[in-house]
Write a protein that holds these residues in place. Structure first.
Motif, PDB file in Angstrom:
ATOM      1  N   TRP A 122       0.842  -1.214   0.000  1.00  0.00           N
ATOM      2  CA  TRP A 122       0.000   0.000   0.000  1.00  0.00           C
ATOM      3  C   TRP A 122       0.870   1.254   0.000  1.00  0.00           C
ATOM      4  O   TRP A 122       0.616   2.203  -0.755  1.00  0.00           O
ATOM      5  CB  TRP A 122      -0.912  -0.019   1.233  1.00  0.00           C
ATOM      6  CG  TRP A 122      -1.650   1.265   1.459  1.00  0.00           C
ATOM      7  CD1 TRP A 122      -2.836   1.660   0.910  1.00  0.00           C
ATOM      8  CD2 TRP A 122      -1.219   2.353   2.308  1.00  0.00           C
ATOM      9  NE1 TRP A 122      -3.183   2.910   1.356  1.00  0.00           N
ATOM     10  CE2 TRP A 122      -2.209   3.352   2.218  1.00  0.00           C
ATOM     11  CE3 TRP A 122      -0.119   2.559   3.125  1.00  0.00           C
ATOM     12  CZ2 TRP A 122      -2.112   4.557   2.929  1.00  0.00           C
ATOM     13  CZ3 TRP A 122      -0.012   3.754   3.827  1.00  0.00           C
ATOM     14  CH2 TRP A 122      -1.010   4.739   3.723  1.00  0.00           C
ATOM     15  N   ALA A 123       1.891   1.260   0.838  1.00  0.00           N
ATOM     16  CA  ALA A 123       2.765   2.426   0.930  1.00  0.00           C
ATOM     17  C   ALA A 123       3.472   2.687  -0.397  1.00  0.00           C
ATOM     18  O   ALA A 123       3.570   3.832  -0.855  1.00  0.00           O
ATOM     19  CB  ALA A 123       3.784   2.229   2.054  1.00  0.00           C
ATOM     20  N   SER A 124       3.952   1.624  -1.035  1.00  0.00           N
ATOM     21  CA  SER A 124       4.670   1.778  -2.305  1.00  0.00           C
ATOM     22  C   SER A 124       3.761   2.337  -3.387  1.00  0.00           C
ATOM     23  O   SER A 124       4.165   3.205  -4.174  1.00  0.00           O
ATOM     24  CB  SER A 124       5.248   0.432  -2.756  1.00  0.00           C
ATOM     25  OG  SER A 124       6.245  -0.005  -1.876  1.00  0.00           O
ATOM     26  N   GLU A 125       2.531   1.826  -3.447  1.00  0.00           N
ATOM     27  CA  GLU A 125       1.635   2.205  -4.533  1.00  0.00           C
ATOM     28  C   GLU A 125       0.851   3.480  -4.252  1.00  0.00           C
ATOM     29  O   GLU A 125       0.047   3.914  -5.072  1.00  0.00           O
ATOM     30  CB  GLU A 125       0.690   1.047  -4.845  1.00  0.00           C
ATOM     31  CG  GLU A 125       1.428  -0.197  -5.325  1.00  0.00           C
ATOM     32  CD  GLU A 125       0.529  -1.183  -6.042  1.00  0.00           C
ATOM     33  OE1 GLU A 125      -0.465  -0.729  -6.650  1.00  0.00           O
ATOM     34  OE2 GLU A 125       0.824  -2.381  -5.984  1.00  0.00           O
ATOM     35  N   ASN A 126       1.081   4.057  -3.074  1.00  0.00           N
ATOM     36  CA  ASN A 126       0.406   5.316  -2.757  1.00  0.00           C
ATOM     37  C   ASN A 126       1.400   6.457  -2.539  1.00  0.00           C
ATOM     38  O   ASN A 126       1.090   7.453  -1.879  1.00  0.00           O
ATOM     39  CB  ASN A 126      -0.488   5.142  -1.534  1.00  0.00           C
ATOM     40  CG  ASN A 126      -1.778   4.410  -1.870  1.00  0.00           C
ATOM     41  OD1 ASN A 126      -2.780   5.020  -2.241  1.00  0.00           O
ATOM     42  ND2 ASN A 126      -1.748   3.092  -1.749  1.00  0.00           N
ATOM     43  N   GLY A 127       2.608   6.273  -3.092  1.00  0.00           N
ATOM     44  CA  GLY A 127       3.551   7.379  -3.181  1.00  0.00           C
ATOM     45  C   GLY A 127       4.388   7.662  -1.955  1.00  0.00           C
ATOM     46  O   GLY A 127       5.044   8.711  -1.897  1.00  0.00           O
ATOM     47  N   TYR A 128       4.428   6.765  -0.998  1.00  0.00           N
ATOM     48  CA  TYR A 128       5.248   7.012   0.185  1.00  0.00           C
ATOM     49  C   TYR A 128       6.687   6.549  -0.053  1.00  0.00           C
ATOM     50  O   TYR A 128       6.926   5.519  -0.687  1.00  0.00           O
ATOM     51  CB  TYR A 128       4.661   6.307   1.407  1.00  0.00           C
ATOM     52  CG  TYR A 128       3.359   6.920   1.856  1.00  0.00           C
ATOM     53  CD1 TYR A 128       3.348   8.094   2.594  1.00  0.00           C
ATOM     54  CD2 TYR A 128       2.142   6.341   1.497  1.00  0.00           C
ATOM     55  CE1 TYR A 128       2.144   8.682   2.979  1.00  0.00           C
ATOM     56  CE2 TYR A 128       0.943   6.912   1.881  1.00  0.00           C
ATOM     57  CZ  TYR A 128       0.947   8.094   2.617  1.00  0.00           C
ATOM     58  OH  TYR A 128      -0.239   8.668   2.986  1.00  0.00           O
ATOM     59  N   ALA A 129       7.607   7.322   0.462  1.00  0.00           N
ATOM     60  CA  ALA A 129       9.026   7.024   0.266  1.00  0.00           C
ATOM     61  C   ALA A 129       9.386   5.677   0.875  1.00  0.00           C
ATOM     62  O   ALA A 129       8.845   5.277   1.918  1.00  0.00           O
ATOM     63  CB  ALA A 129       9.888   8.121   0.901  1.00  0.00           C
ATOM     64  N   ARG A 130      10.299   4.995   0.212  1.00  0.00           N
ATOM     65  CA  ARG A 130      10.748   3.690   0.694  1.00  0.00           C
ATOM     66  C   ARG A 130      11.257   3.779   2.129  1.00  0.00           C
ATOM     67  O   ARG A 130      10.970   2.916   2.952  1.00  0.00           O
ATOM     68  CB  ARG A 130      11.853   3.165  -0.225  1.00  0.00           C
ATOM     69  CG  ARG A 130      12.525   1.892   0.283  1.00  0.00           C
ATOM     70  CD  ARG A 130      13.693   1.492  -0.601  1.00  0.00           C
ATOM     71  NE  ARG A 130      14.363   0.309  -0.081  1.00  0.00           N
ATOM     72  CZ  ARG A 130      15.290   0.328   0.864  1.00  0.00           C
ATOM     73  NH1 ARG A 130      15.653   1.497   1.400  1.00  0.00           N
ATOM     74  NH2 ARG A 130      15.860  -0.777   1.284  1.00  0.00           N
ATOM     75  N   ASP A 131      12.012   4.825   2.440  1.00  0.00           N
ATOM     76  CA  ASP A 131      12.598   4.964   3.767  1.00  0.00           C
ATOM     77  C   ASP A 131      11.521   5.048   4.846  1.00  0.00           C
ATOM     78  O   ASP A 131      11.650   4.462   5.926  1.00  0.00           O
ATOM     79  CB  ASP A 131      13.489   6.206   3.816  1.00  0.00           C
ATOM     80  CG  ASP A 131      14.585   6.072   4.846  1.00  0.00           C
ATOM     81  OD1 ASP A 131      14.872   4.937   5.254  1.00  0.00           O
ATOM     82  OD2 ASP A 131      15.158   7.099   5.250  1.00  0.00           O
TER      83      ASP A 131
END
Length: 405
Positions: free
Chosen positions: A350-359
């Protein structure tokens, strides 16, 4: 006082003479076929009978050495210990220590030495149980000096291809045991180091990684509705919901205590000894997570744990798994149900596909930084930057649920 000059002048057949300096220490000149020797004459404190104790032959044992040894044994006598009996006991112990152990005995001794260093009791038991399950039944009764490369190959072969991860760990643990045997002087080389030559090539690790079945992130709201849209919100369901909202590990959630929760600052601080990485981890608490904790607060008087049925112990590791199994929550893997750990994967996707930084996502999951260089420059946990991400994650996960938290 006996000197070397006097000792050398003594002839075979002469009467024993006092060495001097220690009561009862005597020098007995050599007989026709023997050597001169030192003896300690004493009354046994255990039997009250007179005994003569040999301390070695002259000049192999010097007069000074004989006096020092006699003084040591006189100290034992003063403590009520018969030195002859004590010397026999010491010899038996030394003989036992010098006996080459079986592989099973060596495994248990190594485990006893290293087990205090394990932080996780589950991992500690896994270490020895792997050996007890797969190696000891096959080679446990063989002394370590008789073990050959083929013996370890025979122990590893049944699981070498079918359970490669377990086989690799078993090989590492066998090697650890045999290295200990080298250090103890029981063997001179490690047969496990060459065992791969007798076994087929394992598939590459990247080809055999098995991910935990997880709910596809787009399906999480409907899965949450299926799980939590109910009037029967048990302690276990509260814990599972908290796990989803915080993206934390099961053991961290089940072991959470009220003194780790900072409600005024909206932070859950997990101490280092309870994390997988061995480092403290701070979790920003979203509005749904805070409301859930406030709902649990009336139960705080029952014990230190946030999630506990009785107040006497935290939830078991099977509680959350059973909730998922009973609900039959589908995963993104065909013909497999979702797992508790899989919700961390749902969050990561979810984080990856909603624009949140990897870190940000990696910090939220408390993943260890493998690169030592990168780790050295990461001095902050980005707590404040993670707040909006966790708030949005909570809102997304529960958007189909209609209840007050």
């Amino acid at each position: 006082m006996l000197t070397d000059t006097k000792a050398r002048k003594c002839k075979a057949g002469d009467k024993p003479v006092s060495v001097g300096g220690v009561s009862g220490l005597r020098f007995e000149p050599s007989s026709q076929n023997g050597k001169a020797k030192f003896t300690l004459r004493f009354v046994s404190p255990e039997t009250c009978k007179r005994r003569d104790m040999g301390l070695g032959t002259y000049p192999h044992i010097s007069i000074a050495q004989a006096r020092a040894t006699a003084l040591k044994y006189k100290a034992l006598i003063a403590d009520g210990i018969d030195p002859i009996d004590q010397r026999a006991r010491d010899a038996r112990i030394q003989e036992q220590e010098n006996t080459i152990p079986t592989f099973a005995t060596a495994c248990e001794k190594v485990f006893a030495d290293i087990s205090p260093a394990f932080k996780n009791n589950k991992h500690k038991q896994q270490w020895i149980n792997t050996l007890r399950s797969y190696a000891i039944p096959k080679i446990g009764n063989i002394t370590v000096d008789q073990l050959r490369i083929a013996d370890f190959a025979d122990a590893l072969r049944p699981i070498w291809l079918t359970k490669p991860e377990t086989a690799s760990r078993l090989k590492q643990r066998c090697e650890r045991v045999m290295l200990w045997c080298i250090a103890q002087g029981y063997i001179e080389h490690n047969p496990v180091s060459s065992v791969s030559a007798l076994l087929p090539k394992q598939p590459k690790k990247r080809d055999r990684v098995q991910h935990f079945p997880a709910v596809a992130w787009r399906d999480l709201p409907s899965a949450a509705k299926q799980l939590f849209q109910t009037d029967n919100m048990t302690c276990g369901k509260h814990a599972l919901l908290f796990l989803i909202l915080t993206a934390a590990r099961s053991g961290e959630v089940r072991g959470a205590t009220w003194d780790e929760i900072d409600l005024p600052n909206n932070v859950w601080s997990i101490p280092a000894h309870r994390t997988k990485t061995g480092k403290p981890h701070n979790v920003p608490l979203s509005t749904p997570a805070l409301n859930l904790l406030k709902h649990r607060k009336p139960f705080a008087h029952e014990g230190p744990w946030v999630f506990s049925k009785s107040g006497r112990s935290p939830l078991s590791d099977m509680t959350l798994s059973k909730i998922l199994r009973d609900a039959k929550i589908a995963s993104d893997t065909a013909q497999r149900f979702a797992t508790v750990h899989g919700f961390r994967s749902s969050f990561r996707d979810w984080a990856s596909e909603n624009g949140y930084a990897r870190d940000l996502a990696e910090r939220a999951l408390a993943h260890a930084i493998k690169s030592e260089t990168e780790s050295a420059y990461h001095r902050t946990d980005l707590l404040e930057q993670r707040r909006d991400m966790m708030e949005n994650w909570g809102s997304f996960a529960l958007k189909q649920c209609i209840f007050s938290l």
